[in-house]
Design a protein around this motif. Structure first.
Motif, PDB file in Angstrom:
ATOM      1  N   LYS A 113       0.859  -1.179   0.000  1.00 20.25           N
ATOM      2  CA  LYS A 113       0.000   0.000   0.000  1.00 20.25           C
ATOM      3  C   LYS A 113       0.895   1.228   0.000  1.00 20.25           C
ATOM      4  O   LYS A 113       1.976   1.229   0.585  1.00 20.25           O
ATOM      5  CB  LYS A 113      -0.924   0.000   1.214  1.00 20.25           C
ATOM      6  N   TYR A 114       0.411   2.266  -0.673  1.00 18.29           N
ATOM      7  CA  TYR A 114       1.215   3.466  -0.848  1.00 18.29           C
ATOM      8  C   TYR A 114       0.434   4.697  -0.404  1.00 18.29           C
ATOM      9  O   TYR A 114      -0.785   4.746  -0.524  1.00 18.29           O
ATOM     10  CB  TYR A 114       1.612   3.634  -2.323  1.00 18.29           C
ATOM     11  N   ASP A 115       1.166   5.675   0.065  1.00 19.31           N
ATOM     12  CA  ASP A 115       0.588   6.977   0.394  1.00 19.31           C
ATOM     13  C   ASP A 115       1.165   7.995  -0.579  1.00 19.31           C
ATOM     14  O   ASP A 115       2.366   7.998  -0.851  1.00 19.31           O
ATOM     15  CB  ASP A 115       0.928   7.375   1.833  1.00 19.31           C
ATOM     16  N   PHE A 116       0.285   8.845  -1.101  1.00 21.24           N
ATOM     17  CA  PHE A 116       0.691   9.894  -2.022  1.00 21.24           C
ATOM     18  C   PHE A 116       1.124  11.117  -1.243  1.00 21.24           C
ATOM     19  O   PHE A 116       0.517  11.466  -0.241  1.00 21.24           O
ATOM     20  CB  PHE A 116      -0.484  10.318  -2.929  1.00 21.24           C
ATOM     21  N   HIS A 117       2.140  11.777  -1.737  1.00 27.21           N
ATOM     22  CA  HIS A 117       2.562  13.043  -1.144  1.00 27.21           C
ATOM     23  C   HIS A 117       1.470  14.085  -1.377  1.00 27.21           C
ATOM     24  O   HIS A 117       0.802  14.085  -2.410  1.00 27.21           O
ATOM     25  CB  HIS A 117       3.881  13.490  -1.784  1.00 27.21           C
ATOM     26  N   ARG A 118       1.272  14.956  -0.425  1.00 31.30           N
ATOM     27  CA  ARG A 118       0.221  15.982  -0.504  1.00 31.30           C
ATOM     28  C   ARG A 118       0.339  16.835  -1.772  1.00 31.30           C
ATOM     29  O   ARG A 118      -0.657  17.138  -2.427  1.00 31.30           O
ATOM     30  CB  ARG A 118       0.310  16.877   0.733  1.00 31.30           C
ATOM     31  N   LEU A 119       1.555  17.219  -2.145  1.00 32.94           N
ATOM     32  CA  LEU A 119       1.725  18.048  -3.338  1.00 32.94           C
ATOM     33  C   LEU A 119       1.364  17.287  -4.610  1.00 32.94           C
ATOM     34  O   LEU A 119       0.856  17.870  -5.564  1.00 32.94           O
ATOM     35  CB  LEU A 119       3.169  18.570  -3.428  1.00 32.94           C
ATOM     36  N   VAL A 120       1.606  15.989  -4.610  1.00 27.98           N
ATOM     37  CA  VAL A 120       1.233  15.175  -5.769  1.00 27.98           C
ATOM     38  C   VAL A 120      -0.283  15.131  -5.884  1.00 27.98           C
ATOM     39  O   VAL A 120      -0.840  15.268  -6.973  1.00 27.98           O
ATOM     40  CB  VAL A 120       1.811  13.750  -5.653  1.00 27.98           C
ATOM     41  N   ARG A 121      -0.944  14.960  -4.751  1.00 30.13           N
ATOM     42  CA  ARG A 121      -2.410  14.950  -4.754  1.00 30.13           C
ATOM     43  C   ARG A 121      -2.958  16.277  -5.291  1.00 30.13           C
ATOM     44  O   ARG A 121      -3.862  16.299  -6.120  1.00 30.13           O
ATOM     45  CB  ARG A 121      -2.917  14.666  -3.341  1.00 30.13           C
ATOM     46  N   LEU A 122      -2.376  17.377  -4.840  1.00 31.04           N
ATOM     47  CA  LEU A 122      -2.818  18.696  -5.318  1.00 31.04           C
ATOM     48  C   LEU A 122      -2.559  18.861  -6.813  1.00 31.04           C
ATOM     49  O   LEU A 122      -3.402  19.373  -7.551  1.00 31.04           O
ATOM     50  CB  LEU A 122      -2.107  19.808  -4.543  1.00 31.04           C
TER      51      LEU A 122
END
Length: 196
Positions: A113-122
């Motif tokens: 499972k992976y978490d996306f960086h906040r800036l990538v999400r934006l």
């Protein structure tokens, strides 16, 4: 990019800015290029970033590279993300490694499972807005997360905890998938209740 000492005089705000940018090399480079061109301080840039997510994406989407070599490149974060997705069809492992190398995603310990960086999400949300597929994709994500989130029970705490950060972001979005959103809200709320 070299900034004048006066632009970086506030050490505390420099550290806070690095934290807001998530220590992403591409984001730091873009921010320093903007500050150098506009002759603003790290404190002022930090204020801009904190004003709104949309403004932060706009800041990181600009073309402020001094080198003419990269004149056509815009939004390095979104560009790298898209390049990785195009490579995905060729070799998923290589694409995942590229995303991890640039710290765009982090793999959770002992899981796939992976978490996306906040800036990538934006950057992704901004790109979807410009492409016109934001609502459709949001609906798909809401439906997918609702199906993946287990019904709250005492024996599936770990699985529910793994999904909670994602549900919180998904529930902030406007969607036409109201039934799924309400179901997800119930699951999240009951999960928090069970957690005490």
């Amino acid at each position: 990019m070299h900034l004048a000492k006066a632009q970086m005089s506030n050490r505390e705000d420099r550290a806070k800015l690095l934290d807001v940018l998530g220590y992403l090399p591409l984001a730091i480079r873009q921010a320093s290029a903007y500050m150098a061109k506009k002759q603003i301080t790290t404190t002022r840039y930090l204020e801009y970033c904190r004003s709104s997510d949309k403004y932060m994406v706009d800041l990181l989407s600009g073309d402020f590279e001094e080198s003419h070599r990269y004149k056509k490149a815009q939004n390095p974060i979104a560009t790298m993300w898209r390049i990785s997705f195009h490579a995905w069809t060729l070799d998923a492992e290589d694409a995942i490694e590229a995303l991890k190398t640039y710290a765009f995603i982090t793999e959770r310990e002992a899981s796939e499972k992976y978490d996306f960086h906040r800036l990538v999400r934006l950057a992704m949300l901004n790109w979807l807005d410009k492409q016109g597929g934001h609502e459709e994709q949001t609906d798909k994500v809401v439906r997918r997360v609702e199906r993946a989130f287990p019904a709250p029970q005492h024996d599936n705490r770990g699985e529910r905890m793994a999904h909670l950060p994602h549900t919180q972001h998904v529930l902030e979005r406007q969607t036409t998938a109201q039934d799924e959103k309400m179901s997800l809200l119930f699951k999240e709320g009951f999960s928090f209740y069970l957690l005490g």
